[in-house]
Design a protein around this motif. Structure first.
Motif, short mmCIF file in Angstrom:
data_model
loop_
_atom_site.label_atom_id
_atom_site.label_comp_id
_atom_site.label_asym_id
_atom_site.label_seq_id
_atom_site.Cartn_x
_atom_site.Cartn_y
_atom_site.Cartn_z
N GLY A 151 4.91 -57.89 -61.27
CA GLY A 151 4.32 -58.28 -59.94
C GLY A 151 5.19 -57.89 -58.59
O GLY A 151 6.52 -57.55 -59.02
N GLY A 152 4.75 -57.67 -57.83
CA GLY A 152 5.17 -57.08 -56.43
C GLY A 152 5.58 -58.28 -55.29
O GLY A 152 5.22 -59.50 -55.67
N LYS B 120 4.59 -57.92 -49.34
CA LYS B 120 4.05 -56.95 -48.81
C LYS B 120 3.08 -56.02 -49.68
O LYS B 120 2.14 -55.53 -49.12
N HIS B 121 3.12 -56.23 -50.90
CA HIS B 121 2.17 -55.75 -51.88
C HIS B 121 0.93 -56.52 -51.64
O HIS B 121 -0.39 -55.67 -51.61
N THR B 122 0.91 -57.90 -51.73
CA THR B 122 -0.19 -58.53 -51.75
C THR B 122 -0.63 -58.51 -50.48
O THR B 122 -2.17 -58.37 -50.14
N PHE B 123 -0.06 -58.47 -49.31
CA PHE B 123 -0.82 -58.39 -47.84
C PHE B 123 -1.16 -56.93 -47.51
O PHE B 123 -2.20 -56.90 -46.73
N TYR B 124 -0.48 -55.77 -47.83
CA TYR B 124 -0.43 -54.71 -47.20
C TYR B 124 -0.40 -53.51 -48.31
O TYR B 124 -0.81 -52.14 -47.59
N GLY B 125 -0.68 -53.75 -49.43
CA GLY B 125 -0.78 -52.90 -50.43
C GLY B 125 0.47 -51.91 -50.68
O GLY B 125 0.46 -50.84 -51.30
N PRO C 145 -7.84 -56.44 -51.64
CA PRO C 145 -8.52 -56.84 -52.93
C PRO C 145 -8.72 -58.24 -53.05
O PRO C 145 -8.06 -59.08 -52.38
N PRO C 146 -9.83 -58.76 -53.86
CA PRO C 146 -10.18 -60.31 -53.68
C PRO C 146 -8.75 -61.14 -54.29
O PRO C 146 -8.80 -62.50 -53.77
N TRP C 147 -8.05 -60.57 -55.13
CA TRP C 147 -7.04 -61.45 -55.72
C TRP C 147 -5.88 -61.81 -54.57
O TRP C 147 -5.37 -62.66 -54.81
N ALA C 148 -5.89 -60.96 -53.59
CA ALA C 148 -4.98 -61.30 -52.63
C ALA C 148 -5.41 -61.99 -51.48
O ALA C 148 -4.56 -62.48 -50.58
N VAL C 149 -6.50 -62.62 -51.40
CA VAL C 149 -7.37 -63.26 -50.35
C VAL C 149 -6.89 -64.69 -50.42
O VAL C 149 -6.90 -65.09 -51.63
N PHE C 150 -6.57 -65.21 -49.38
CA PHE C 150 -6.39 -66.87 -49.40
C PHE C 150 -7.46 -67.59 -50.23
O PHE C 150 -8.47 -67.58 -49.65
N GLY C 151 -7.03 -68.40 -51.05
CA GLY C 151 -8.04 -69.25 -51.74
C GLY C 151 -8.31 -68.46 -53.17
O GLY C 151 -9.10 -69.51 -53.95
N ALA C 152 -7.91 -67.64 -53.37
CA ALA C 152 -8.11 -66.89 -54.87
C ALA C 152 -7.47 -67.46 -55.81
O ALA C 152 -6.31 -68.08 -55.45
N ARG C 153 -7.81 -67.69 -57.00
CA ARG C 153 -7.21 -68.19 -58.03
C ARG C 153 -5.80 -67.91 -58.22
O ARG C 153 -4.85 -68.61 -58.79
N GLU C 154 -5.51 -66.39 -58.25
CA GLU C 154 -4.42 -65.80 -58.48
C GLU C 154 -3.32 -66.19 -57.63
O GLU C 154 -2.01 -66.13 -57.71
N GLY D 128 -2.23 -64.72 -54.76
CA GLY D 128 -1.31 -63.55 -54.44
C GLY D 128 -0.74 -62.83 -55.58
O GLY D 128 -0.12 -62.02 -55.05
N PHE D 129 -0.86 -63.19 -56.57
CA PHE D 129 -0.30 -62.23 -57.65
C PHE D 129 -1.30 -61.43 -58.38
O PHE D 129 -2.28 -61.68 -58.76
N ASP D 130 -0.73 -60.19 -58.46
CA ASP D 130 -1.52 -59.09 -58.82
C ASP D 130 -2.01 -59.07 -60.26
O ASP D 130 -1.04 -59.15 -61.33
N PRO D 131 -3.26 -59.49 -60.74
CA PRO D 131 -3.60 -59.76 -62.11
C PRO D 131 -3.34 -58.51 -63.20
O PRO D 131 -3.20 -58.59 -64.34
N LYS D 132 -3.01 -57.22 -62.35
CA LYS D 132 -2.55 -56.09 -63.43
C LYS D 132 -1.32 -56.23 -63.89
O LYS D 132 -0.82 -55.57 -64.87
N ASP D 133 -0.45 -57.23 -63.23
CA ASP D 133 0.79 -57.40 -63.77
C ASP D 133 0.96 -58.87 -64.52
O ASP D 133 -0.07 -59.51 -64.64
N THR D 134 2.25 -59.23 -65.12
CA THR D 134 2.37 -60.22 -66.03
C THR D 134 3.27 -61.17 -65.53
O THR D 134 4.33 -60.68 -65.05
N ARG D 135 2.86 -62.31 -65.11
CA ARG D 135 3.68 -63.44 -64.39
C ARG D 135 4.98 -63.95 -65.23
O ARG D 135 4.65 -64.16 -66.59
N TYR D 136 6.19 -63.77 -64.68
CA TYR D 136 7.40 -64.19 -65.57
C TYR D 136 7.83 -65.26 -65.11
O TYR D 136 8.15 -65.29 -63.71
N GLN D 137 8.17 -66.26 -65.87
CA GLN D 137 8.65 -67.59 -65.53
C GLN D 137 10.03 -67.60 -65.77
O GLN D 137 10.44 -67.31 -67.20
#
Length: 708
Positions: A368-369, A372-377, A677-686, A688-697
């Motif tokens: 994940g980025g 700024k990746h989510t807001f501005y690419g 992109p839709p995944w970055a918009v407020f209210g999206a299920r993601e 703000g996390f880019d679905p191309k990447d893998t979330r790490y806890q």
């Protein structure tokens, strides 16, 4: 009446009371002596009983008989980590593993090139393993290639306040370093540093560091193999003691009730060799004779002069030709250089620096980025975080650099040329990226992309707009097709007005009233509030993308909604970033605690209330992981879609036309916007996390080292 006669007539009474007084004193002394005698007898009896019945191994049963207690096994296994280039350290690791196996303990041998400390090192805290590190030092004090990622990660973690001094508390370790004393300046540097950094992060040393010397003439035991055998014997003996759950006998120098029986927990500079020079050992007696003070002070002054001379020469060589030798001092003093280097900065010249952002590392590994990746690419793995000025005009309470950088209201230092700063910034950034080659989890295609810088975040530390050649620096960035994201603290309105086009210009709006701004930013300027307002007005005149950056500090600035709305109308920014403050750990420079960090839902609630007061704006994006939201002007909403992202190629075309026309070919923010992109918009299920990447806890969730 004769006074003498009066005294004589009262003498029987005086004599009576005097006798009684002596009787009472005698009784009190007798009682006190009896109590003291009983205490001594009881203590002696208790000590005798303790010697006759060992507490660790015997207990009194319910029937009055003595039963043996089983000792708790305190070592479940040994992990041996090695970093080797020629195979020597690998062979020593195998030899140590064989010896540990003979003790009946499970053992694992791990090549550091296959080990990811970011994922797994903290796991050693909760287990009962003992970790042994066998690492070599090569030319220039470098670690072997296989251990470079581990070495750099550990260095950054030890200097990063977000990890803290208890990050590895509970981990037990030992270090054996291999080196060649013929290169005295960096003899066993890697082993010493690994030992020091583990100790700094709270790990517990079980045996003093061992040092093997390839130079037979200087080797303590005659050869590097003999050096290793001697250290291995000590390690195995200590391991045997730990396995039985025994403690070392107290040396008698500890405080009563605080004895750890841990002779191994000595300062990290020490080694296991009795023959080591006195200069490498801590002074066992902290008391200094008065006669020695003069000699000690003289030595300290001489060392300081020797350390400063090379720095001054280097600063003169790098300084601008406009500055005569000795006219202005370097911004980076030797002490500051040492402090910032420990924090992971790559310092450039006399006033600049570059550092690898944690989000750059994250995106290299597909985790994940940044926001700024989510807001501005922005492609986080291709973003260089740098600054041409480490100095700042504020001392903000939430500064995540803990105020190690210098402060000032004007440029009064030597000045390096922008061409040199940019060249060395890119080279240092690429050098740090190279260290990720072969690191577990790093994606090959992103590694190759990461070597080509595409974005520059001028937000590392300090106030970049203070640099007198900031416009030339921005031009050089754009000539290299690198986008520019410049952050200013809203104290230099003239410089904002004179600033050339940047991809995106930020102004930090940390408070909305004069009193709260003084309390939070602690500006140096006396007319700070007027400068602040003038900076916002100057921002309104800029044609390219502009951003307000709001940092929410709970109980400090979250109740000023109406005042914030008025400031928005003053600067009319394209975007407003609202981010919860990141707690940076304890610091004498700040009184903030975790109680001042708002929850993400509290930030969302604040943003929703603020949007209700500014009708031309809406909530556009969210990056939950950074506790950050983006408010955008409605002119960036085309139909029902948000266009907050940036067309970077188009921006480079526009800024090139601007430069070629001498500034007459102007352009605006909407000329280089791109669809969000839709995944970055407020209210999206993601969220703000880019679905191309893998979330790490992160495994130890109690540690908050987020921050950006």
């Amino acid at each position: 009446m004769d006074p003498a006669g009066a005294w004589d007539s009262a003498s029987p009474w005086v004599s009576l009371w005097t006798n009684r007084f002596y009787v009472y004193v005698g009784l009190a002394c007798g009682i006190s002596l009896w109590i003291c005698f009983q205490m001594v007898v009881r203590r002696r009896d208790k000590s005798s009983q303790e010697r006759s019945v060992p507490k660790a191994s015997q207990d009194l049963g319910t029937d009055g008989s003595i039963s043996l207690q089983r000792k708790e096994v305190s070592v479940s296994g040994v992990k041996i980590f090695y970093g080797s280039q020629t195979g020597t350290a690998k062979g020593f690791a195998a030899s140590l593993a064989e010896a540990v196996t003979s003790l009946g303990l499970p053992v694992a041998v791990v090549d550091l090139k296959d080990y990811d400390p970011d994922d797994h090192l903290v796991e050693e805290v909760t287990g009962k393993n003992v970790c042994a590190f066998v690492v070599a030092t090569y030319t220039g004090g470098r670690p072997p290639h296989s251990a470079q990622w581990f070495y750099r990660w550990l260095e950054e973690a030890a200097g990063d306040f977000r990890f803290g001094k208890t990050y590895l508390k509970g981990m037990r370790y030992a270090v054996f370093g291999l080196g060649n004393s013929a290169y005295a300046s960096h003899f066993n540097k890697v082993g010493k540093n690994v030992d020091k950094w583990l100790w700094t992060l709270g790990a517990h040393r079980v045996v003093a560091r061992g040092e093997g010397d390839c130079d037979v003439a200087n080797s303590t035991h005659g050869s590097i193999e003999a050096d290793f055998r001697a250290w291995k014997a000590r390690f195995l003996a200590r391991l045997h003691t730990l396995e039985k759950g025994e403690k070392k006998p107290c040396a008698g120098s500890c405080k009563r009730g605080q004895c750890e029986s841990s002779a191994e927990e000595e300062p990290f500079e020490s080694t296991s060799e009795d023959e080591s020079g006195a200069e490498d050992r801590p002074n066992p007696n902290p008391v200094v004779d008065v006669e020695d003070l003069g000699r000690i002070v003289s030595c300290a002054k001489r060392e300081k002069r020797e350390k400063e001379q090379p720095e001054e020469k280097s600063g003169l060589l790098r300084s601008s030709g406009k500055n005569g030798p000795g006219e202005r001092r370097a911004m980076i003093t030797p002490a500051l250089r040492e402090a910032l280097t420990r924090q992971g900065y790559q310092l450039i010249g006399s006033h600049s620096g570059v550092k690898l952002c944690r989000w750059t590392k994250s995106m290299l590994r597909g985790r994940g980025g940044c926001y700024k990746h989510t807001f501005y690419g922005i492609e986080s793995h291709r973003c260089m975080e740098t600054t041409p000025s480490l100095a700042c005009a504020n001392k903000c309470v939430f500064c995540w650099r803990h105020h190690t950088n210098p402060v000032g209201t004007e440029w009064r230092w030597k000045m390096d040329q922008p061409e040199v700063i940019l060249k060395e910034s890119i080279e240092n950034h690429q050098s740090m990226i190279k260290q990720f080659k072969g690191v577990p989890g790093v994606k090959e295609e992103r590694f190759e992309e990461g070597m080509m810088v595409k974005h520059c975040a001028l937000s590392l530390v300090g106030e970049p707009i203070m640099y007198p050649e900031i416009n030339r620096f921005l031009t050089l960035l754009h000539e290299c097709k690198i986008s520019s994201f410049l952050v200013t603290n809203a104290q230099f309105p003239v410089e904002i007005r004179n600033l050339k086009p940047v991809t995106q210009l930020y102004v930090s709006v940390d408070a909305s009233t004069k009193d709260s701004l003084k309390k939070i930013d602690r500006p140096l300027f006396k007319d700070f509030w007027q400068r602040f307002l003038d900076s916002l007005k100057a921002l309104a005149a800029k044609q390219q993308r502009t951003v307000y950056r709001l940092t929410l500090v709970k109980a400090w600035n979250v109740d000023e909604l109406q005042a914030y709305a008025e400031l928005v109308s003053l600067g009319n920014p394209d975007f407003i970033e609202v981010k919860g403050v990141t707690y940076c750990g304890e610091s004498s420079a700040s009184s903030l605690t975790m109680a001042n960090v708002p929850w993400h839902e509290e930030v969302v609630h604040f943003v929703q209330d603020l949007v209700d007061l500014i009708p031309d704006y809406e909530i556009a994006c969210e990056h939950e992981h950074s506790n950050c939201l983006l408010i955008a002007h409605k002119r960036f909403k085309v139909g029902s879609e948000w266009w907050t992202w940036i067309d970077y190629d188009r921006f480079q075309e526009l800024v090139r036309e601007y430069e070629h026309s001498g500034g007459s070919a102007t352009f605006g923010a909407q000329d280089y916007m791109a669809r969000t992109p839709p995944w970055a918009v407020f209210g999206a299920r993601e969220r703000g996390f880019d679905p191309k990447d893998t979330r790490y806890q992160r495994k130890n969730k109690s540690k908050d080292i987020s921050g950006c």
